[in-house]
Design a protein around this motif. Structure first.
Motif, PDB file in Angstrom:
ATOM      1  N   LYS A  69       0.878  -1.168   0.000  1.00  0.00           N
ATOM      2  CA  LYS A  69       0.000   0.000   0.000  1.00  0.00           C
ATOM      3  C   LYS A  69       0.912   1.214   0.000  1.00  0.00           C
ATOM      4  N   ASP A  70       0.970   1.883  -1.131  1.00  0.00           N
ATOM      5  CA  ASP A  70       1.769   3.104  -1.241  1.00  0.00           C
ATOM      6  C   ASP A  70       0.890   4.249  -0.781  1.00  0.00           C
ATOM      7  N   GLU A  71       1.143   4.713   0.466  1.00  0.00           N
ATOM      8  CA  GLU A  71       0.290   5.758   1.044  1.00  0.00           C
ATOM      9  C   GLU A  71       0.394   7.073   0.274  1.00  0.00           C
ATOM     10  N   CYS A  72       1.480   7.255  -0.468  1.00  0.00           N
ATOM     11  CA  CYS A  72       1.652   8.508  -1.218  1.00  0.00           C
ATOM     12  C   CYS A  72       0.676   8.621  -2.387  1.00  0.00           C
ATOM     13  N   LYS A  73       0.082   7.475  -2.823  1.00  0.00           N
ATOM     14  CA  LYS A  73      -0.846   7.534  -3.946  1.00  0.00           C
ATOM     15  C   LYS A  73      -2.081   8.364  -3.635  1.00  0.00           C
ATOM     16  N   SER A  74      -2.437   8.505  -2.340  1.00  0.00           N
ATOM     17  CA  SER A  74      -3.608   9.314  -1.964  1.00  0.00           C
ATOM     18  C   SER A  74      -3.257  10.786  -1.811  1.00  0.00           C
ATOM     19  N   ASP A  75      -2.007  11.181  -2.103  1.00  0.00           N
ATOM     20  CA  ASP A  75      -1.547  12.569  -2.061  1.00  0.00           C
ATOM     21  C   ASP A  75      -1.808  13.194  -0.680  1.00  0.00           C
ATOM     22  N   PRO A  76      -1.217  12.601   0.390  1.00  0.00           N
ATOM     23  CA  PRO A  76      -1.497  13.102   1.747  1.00  0.00           C
ATOM     24  C   PRO A  76      -0.734  14.378   2.098  1.00  0.00           C
ATOM     25  N   CYS A  77       0.284  14.761   1.312  1.00  0.00           N
ATOM     26  CA  CYS A  77       1.091  15.943   1.620  1.00  0.00           C
ATOM     27  C   CYS A  77       0.501  17.179   0.943  1.00  0.00           C
ATOM     28  N   GLY A  78       0.885  18.339   1.437  1.00  0.00           N
ATOM     29  CA  GLY A  78       0.370  19.584   0.899  1.00  0.00           C
ATOM     30  C   GLY A  78       1.008  19.938  -0.431  1.00  0.00           C
ATOM     31  N   MET A  79       0.525  21.051  -1.030  1.00  0.00           N
ATOM     32  CA  MET A  79       0.997  21.504  -2.310  1.00  0.00           C
ATOM     33  C   MET A  79       2.487  21.829  -2.248  1.00  0.00           C
ATOM     34  N   GLY A  80       3.254  21.316  -3.234  1.00  0.00           N
ATOM     35  CA  GLY A  80       4.673  21.590  -3.313  1.00  0.00           C
ATOM     36  C   GLY A  80       5.521  20.712  -2.433  1.00  0.00           C
ATOM     37  N   GLN A  81       4.917  19.745  -1.719  1.00  0.00           N
ATOM     38  CA  GLN A  81       5.674  18.862  -0.848  1.00  0.00           C
ATOM     39  C   GLN A  81       5.921  17.523  -1.550  1.00  0.00           C
ATOM     40  N   VAL A 114       8.196   1.925   3.381  1.00  0.00           N
ATOM     41  CA  VAL A 114       7.714   0.548   3.494  1.00  0.00           C
ATOM     42  C   VAL A 114       6.246   0.547   3.095  1.00  0.00           C
ATOM     43  N   LYS A 115       5.950  -0.151   1.976  1.00  0.00           N
ATOM     44  CA  LYS A 115       4.595  -0.069   1.407  1.00  0.00           C
ATOM     45  C   LYS A 115       3.712  -1.229   1.839  1.00  0.00           C
ATOM     46  N   SER A 116       4.038  -1.898   2.904  1.00  0.00           N
ATOM     47  CA  SER A 116       3.245  -3.015   3.408  1.00  0.00           C
ATOM     48  C   SER A 116       1.979  -2.501   4.095  1.00  0.00           C
ATOM     49  N   LEU A 117       0.938  -3.341   4.055  1.00  0.00           N
ATOM     50  CA  LEU A 117      -0.300  -2.996   4.758  1.00  0.00           C
ATOM     51  C   LEU A 117      -0.080  -2.947   6.270  1.00  0.00           C
ATOM     52  N   ASN A 118       0.987  -3.638   6.720  1.00  0.00           N
ATOM     53  CA  ASN A 118       1.281  -3.646   8.152  1.00  0.00           C
ATOM     54  C   ASN A 118       2.131  -2.457   8.587  1.00  0.00           C
ATOM     55  N   SER A 119       2.488  -1.643   7.629  1.00  0.00           N
ATOM     56  CA  SER A 119       3.319  -0.485   7.962  1.00  0.00           C
ATOM     57  C   SER A 119       2.664   0.764   7.394  1.00  0.00           C
ATOM     58  N   LEU A 120       1.709   1.334   8.157  1.00  0.00           N
ATOM     59  CA  LEU A 120       0.974   2.511   7.714  1.00  0.00           C
ATOM     60  C   LEU A 120       1.433   3.735   8.501  1.00  0.00           C
ATOM     61  N   LYS A 121       1.146   4.893   7.971  1.00  0.00           N
ATOM     62  CA  LYS A 121       1.489   6.189   8.588  1.00  0.00           C
ATOM     63  C   LYS A 121       3.008   6.366   8.737  1.00  0.00           C
ATOM     64  N   ASP A 122       3.790   5.661   7.848  1.00  0.00           N
ATOM     65  CA  ASP A 122       5.238   5.849   7.890  1.00  0.00           C
ATOM     66  C   ASP A 122       5.720   6.726   6.733  1.00  0.00           C
ATOM     67  N   PHE A 123       4.775   7.268   5.976  1.00  0.00           N
ATOM     68  CA  PHE A 123       5.175   8.137   4.863  1.00  0.00           C
ATOM     69  C   PHE A 123       5.693   9.465   5.414  1.00  0.00           C
ATOM     70  N   THR A 124       6.515  10.153   4.640  1.00  0.00           N
ATOM     71  CA  THR A 124       7.045  11.462   5.014  1.00  0.00           C
ATOM     72  C   THR A 124       6.658  12.504   3.989  1.00  0.00           C
ATOM     73  N   CYS A 125       6.419  13.758   4.471  1.00  0.00           N
ATOM     74  CA  CYS A 125       6.149  14.901   3.611  1.00  0.00           C
ATOM     75  C   CYS A 125       7.315  15.875   3.783  1.00  0.00           C
ATOM     76  N   THR A 126       7.966  16.215   2.680  1.00  0.00           N
ATOM     77  CA  THR A 126       9.141  17.079   2.717  1.00  0.00           C
ATOM     78  C   THR A 126       8.862  18.354   1.941  1.00  0.00           C
TER      79      THR A 126
END
Length: 473
Positions: A325-337, A343-355
Motif C-alpha cells: 500500500k503506497d500511502e503517497c498515492k492518496s496525495d497526503p502531503c500539501g501543495m509543493g511537498q 515501506v509499502k506493506s499494509l502492516n506499515s501505515l502512517k510511515d510516509f514522510t512529507c518534505t
C-alpha cells in the motif's frame, strides 16, 4: 629454307589466309561458311560467329525468305514450305496457290473453284446451280454441330449455319464456337462447389470443397480434407494441449490426438493432464509474491495460493495478494511537498514522510512549510517594484508588500503598487503644444511642461503661445 642437318626445325607452315608458324603447325582461323559447297545449301545464308580453329560446328544457317527460321551446325530442314504440295489440301477441281512459302507463313494458301469462289486456308465450297453447302465433304461444320443451308442457289454462298448440338453457339459461313458449362452435369458431387470459367474448353472446371472441409481439383472431383483440430471450440481445450490430426479424410474421424505439455496424450478426446498453475509464465502471483499449487490435478484449477514476500501473513487464493500500500498515492502531503513511503506493506501505515522545498519534514502527515510569496515566478509585484514578505508561514498568505523602486514611499499589500503617473496622458497642454513629464512619480506632480511650436514653455499648465493669424492658410 635451309635443308642441312644442322638446320632442323626452321621449316614454316603457312595457312591459306597467310598465318605463318616456324617449326610447327600454324593455328589458322577457320570460317566454316567458306566451305564449298556451302554447309547450309541454297536458299539459306551461312554465318560463322567465331572463326578460331578450335571453334567448330558453331556456324548458323538462316532461311533467306524467313530470317526467324534458323539452325546451328547444319542446314534448316525446310526453308520453303509449299502447302499446295500436300495432296487433297483443296477440294476436287479446285486450284491451290501458296504465294508465301516461308515456314512461318502457314494456312495462307488459297483454294479457288472454277466458278471463281475462293477460300483461304481451307477448301472452297463451290456451288453450281442449286447446291446445298452442307452436303460438301468434308462437312463445313464440326462433327458435333448441325449444318443448315437456307439458300441453295448458286449465287448464295457461305450462308450456311453451323449450330452446336451440345451447349450454346452458332455461326454463319464458319464452324461455330460451342460453349458448354461442364458444371451443369454436377461432376464434383455432394459437398463441393463447381466453377467453369472457360466454357469453350473441356475438363477445366474446378471443384472446391465446402467449409469446414478443404481441397480443390481441376477437371475432377476434389479429395476433401477435414482437420478435426480446426473446429471451434478446440477439441483439446485451451489449457495448453496440442492437437494433431494425422489423417484428415472423411473416413478417418476421431483420430486426432491431444497432448499435454508433460507428454500425456489422448486420442479422440481431451487428455487428462496434471496442471501446476504456478508453472505459468509469467507467474499468476507476480514477482514480489510466492506461488504454491496444493493440487496439480487437471481438474483442480484456481486453487493456487499467492503469499507476499514482504509479509507472509498476507495471502490470496486464485490471484495475487494485495501486499503493498503506497500511502503517497492518496496525495497526503500539501501543495509543493514531496511524499515518500519507505515501506509499502499494509502492516506499515502512517510511515510516509512529507518534505517541503525548504527541507522541513513531517512523518505521517502534511508538513508545515514556510511560504515566501515573493519567491513566485514571475514576481507578484512586477519588474519596477520590490517585493517583501514579512511572515513566510504556510498559513500566512496575501501579506506580501510591493514598494515602488522610483519612490519608496509608494507601497501596496497583496498586489503591485501604482508607482507611475504620466501627467501628459490627460492632455493638459493646448492644441499644437508638446507635453513632457520628466518624473512620472505620484509624489512628483505638476512637473510636466507644455512647449509651443515657437519655443514658449510653461511648467504645470498649458502655455500661452503667440499666434500670427496672418500666417494661417
Amino acid at each position: 629454307p635451309v635443308k642441312t642437318v644442322k638446320s632442323v626445325g626452321d621449316y614454316t607452315c603457312t595457312c591459306a589466309n597467310g598465318v605463318v608458324a616456324t617449326g610447327a603447325s600454324a593455328t589458322c582461323e577457320t570460317d566454316e561458311c567458306a566451305a564449298m559447297p556451302s554447309p547450309c545449301g541454297s536458299g539459306q545464308t551461312c554465318t560463322d560467329p567465331d572463326k578460331a580453329a578450335n571453334k567448330l560446328h558453331d556456324f548458323e544457317c538462316v532461311c533467306d525468305n524467313d530470317m526467324t527460321v534458323k539452325k546451328v551446325d547444319g542446314p534448316v530442314s525446310a526453308c520453303v514450305v509449299d502447302e499446295c504440295a500436300t495432296a487433297g489440301i483443296c477440294g476436287m477441281g479446285q486450284t491451290c496457290k501458296d504465294t508465301n512459302t516461308a515456314p512461318s507463313s502457314l494456312n495462307d494458301f488459297t483454294c479457288e473453284c472454277m466458278n471463281g469462289v475462293m477460300a483461304v486456308g481451307k477448301p472452297a465450297i463451290c456451288e453450281s446451280g442449286n447446291t446445298d453447302e452442307c452436303a460438301a465433304m468434308p462437312p463445313p461444320c464440326g462433327s458435333d454441330q448441325d449444318c443448315t443451308d437456307p439458300n441453295t442457289t448458286g449465287g448464295s454462298l457461305n450462308d450456311f449455319v453451323c449450330s452446336c448440338r451440345t451447349g450454346m453457339g452458332s455461326a454463319v459461313g464458319a464452324v461455330a464456337t460451342c460453349e458448354v458449362n461442364e458444371c451443369d452435369t454436377n461432376p464434383c458431387g455432394a459437398g463441393q462447389d463447381c466453377t467453369d470459367t472457360k466454357l469453350t474448353s473441356t475438363s477445366d472446371y474446378e471443384c472446391t470443397c465446402r467449409s469446414p472441409k478443404t481441397g480443390k481439383a481441376t477437371g475432377m472431383a476434389a479429395t476433401c480434407e477435414f482437420d478435426e483440430c480446426s473446429v471451434t471450440p478446440p477439441p483439446c481445450g485451451t489449457m495448453g494441449q496440442t492437437c494433431t490430426d494425422p489423417v484428415k479424410t472423411d473416413a478417418s474421424l476421431k483420430d486426432y490426438t491431444c497432448e499435454c505439455t508433460n507428454g500425456v496424450k489422448a486420442t479422440g478426446a481431451m487428455a487428462t493432464c496434471e496442471t501446476d498453475e504456478c508453472a505459468a509464465t509469467p507467474s499468476p502471483c507476480g514477482a514480489d509474491q510466492t506461488c504454491s499449487d496444493p493440487n496439480t490435478a487437471a481438474n483442480k484449477l484456481h486453487d493456487f495460493e499467492c503469499t507476499c514476500k514482504s509479509d507472509t501473513s498476507l495471502k490470496a487464493v486464485d490471484g495475487p495478494a494485495t501486499c503493498d500500500k503506497d500511502e503517497c498515492k492518496s496525495d497526503p502531503c500539501g501543495m509543493g511537498q514531496t511524499c515518500n513511503d519507505p515501506v509499502k506493506s499494509l502492516n506499515s501505515l502512517k510511515d510516509f514522510t512529507c518534505t517541503c522545498a525548504n527541507g522541513v519534514v513531517t512523518t505521517g502527515a502534511s508538513a508545515t512549510c514556510e511560504n515566501d510569496e515573493c519567491a513566485a515566478m514571475p514576481s507578484p509585484c512586477g519588474a519596477d517594484q520590490t517585493c517583501s514578505d514579512p511572515d513566510k508561514a504556510a498559513n500566512k498568505l496575501h501579506d506580501f508588500e510591493c514598494t515602488c523602486n522610483s519612490d519608496m514611499s509608494i507601497k501596496k499589500v497583496d498586489g503591485p503598487a501604482t508607482c507611475d503617473k504620466d501627467e501628459c496622458k490627460s492632455d493638459p497642454c493646448g492644441m499644437g503644444q508638446t507635453c513632457n513629464d520628466p518624473v512620472k512619480s505620484l509624489t512628483s506632480l505638476k512637473d510636466f511642461t507644455c512647449t509651443c511650436a515657437n519655443g514658449v514653455v510653461t511648467t504645470g499648465a498649458s502655455a500661452t503661445c503667440e499666434t500670427d493669424e496672418c500666417a494661417l492658410q
